[in-house]
Design an enzyme around this catalytic site. Structure first.
Site, PDB file in Angstrom:
ATOM      1  N   GLU A   1       0.813  -1.216   0.000  1.00 21.97           N
ATOM      2  CA  GLU A   1       0.000   0.000   0.000  1.00 21.97           C
ATOM      3  C   GLU A   1       0.847   1.268   0.000  1.00 21.97           C
ATOM      4  OE1 GLU A   1      -3.754   1.894   2.520  1.00 21.97           O
ATOM      5  OE2 GLU A   1      -3.044  -0.122   2.962  1.00 21.97           O
ATOM      6  N   SER A   2       2.095   1.165   0.379  1.00 17.54           N
ATOM      7  CA  SER A   2       2.986   2.331   0.362  1.00 17.54           C
ATOM      8  C   SER A   2       3.454   2.681  -1.047  1.00 17.54           C
ATOM      9  CB  SER A   2       4.199   2.067   1.251  1.00 17.54           C
ATOM     10  OG  SER A   2       4.827   0.843   0.902  1.00 17.54           O
TER      11      SER A   2
END
Length: 258
Positions: free
Chosen positions: A56-57
């Site tokens: 998700e980063s």
């Protein structure tokens, strides 16, 4: 293959091994930190050597030298195939339909695969306040399918009615006039067995149990009248090779293994 006595295998090891096997033939996986990380790393070393992990980063094709402790851990960037901005990750990768499997966790799940990660109890005065959605809604709506790993299998977690719907599955979304891209939750891996569904219009049903677990036990631990497959398989227990990889190669410091 050599197997290990069940009483020496932790819940984290069991769930990670079983989830990793479900990733066979999958290519791109949107994984969270924790059990999904363990499962995808083990799958890479066993059943899915070509697997590409997306975090998700914005890190795509991560090849960390050791386990990351958060999705923002710098170790994820070293050796990664790409690092994308949030608009690119969510707008192009997820919404573009490039994720085969999204891994999600939840405090509650219902029979259609909708999830609660917000509150337990009343919204205005909850008994437990949880982290919330994060990117869960986008992962649910846009991954081709979603796997959920649940540490607890009891009627409070597998519930007829969610205390709060954080992440609607496609059935619930369609009822509100929204058409998601993916099939929603297709696999739920728990300490008792595996629940599955093919996609929209189907309830989760019991398809496999762990050794020593009965169908009646799973139904009693589920808060709705759980459908059961005509043939319920028994999940092969973790092998010594799988456990060695987890314990010695993937997580020797027991960052996530408990």
């Amino acid at each position: 293959m050599t197997t290990i006595a069940p009483d020496t295998i932790t819940s984290s090891e069991l769930l990670s091994v079983v989830a990793s096997r479900e990733l066979a033939a999958r290519r791109t996986v949107f994984a969270g930190i924790g059990l999904p990380t363990l499962a995808t790393e083990l799958a890479h070393l066993t059943v899915a050597p070509e697997i590409e992990v997306v975090y998700e980063s914005g890190v795509c094709g991560a090849h960390p030298s050791h386990l990351p402790e958060t999705i923002a851990d710098a170790v994820l960037i070293t050796g990664a195939e790409a690092v994308l901005s949030m608009p690119t990750l969510f707008g192009c990768v997820l919404q573009g339909g490039h994720i085969d499997v999204g891994f999600l966790g939840a405090a509650q799940i219902d029979r259609w695969g909708s999830l609660n990660t917000s509150v337990i109890g009343d919204w205005n005065s909850p008994s437990v306040r949880l982290p919330g959605s994060g990117g869960g809604i986008e992962v649910m709506a846009n991954s081709r399918e979603v796997f959920v790993v649940m540490r607890r299998h009891n009627p409070r977690s597998f519930t007829e009615t969610l205390d709060f719907c954080t992440t609607p599955g496609p059935d619930r979304a369609l009822a509100e006039g929204i058409r998601p891209l993916g099939a929603g939750v297709t696999r739920v891996i728990t300490e008792l067995g595996i629940l599955a569904r093919a996609g929209v219009g189907e309830e989760l049903r019991l398809v496999a149990v762990h050794p020593g677990v009965t169908v009646e036990q799973v139904r009693a631990a589920t808060g709705w009248d759980l459908e059961v497959a005509d043939t319920v398989a028994t999940v092969p227990p973790p092998t010594s090779a799988e456990l060695r990889l987890l314990r010695e190669d993937i997580d020797p410091e027991r960052v996530y293994l408990r």
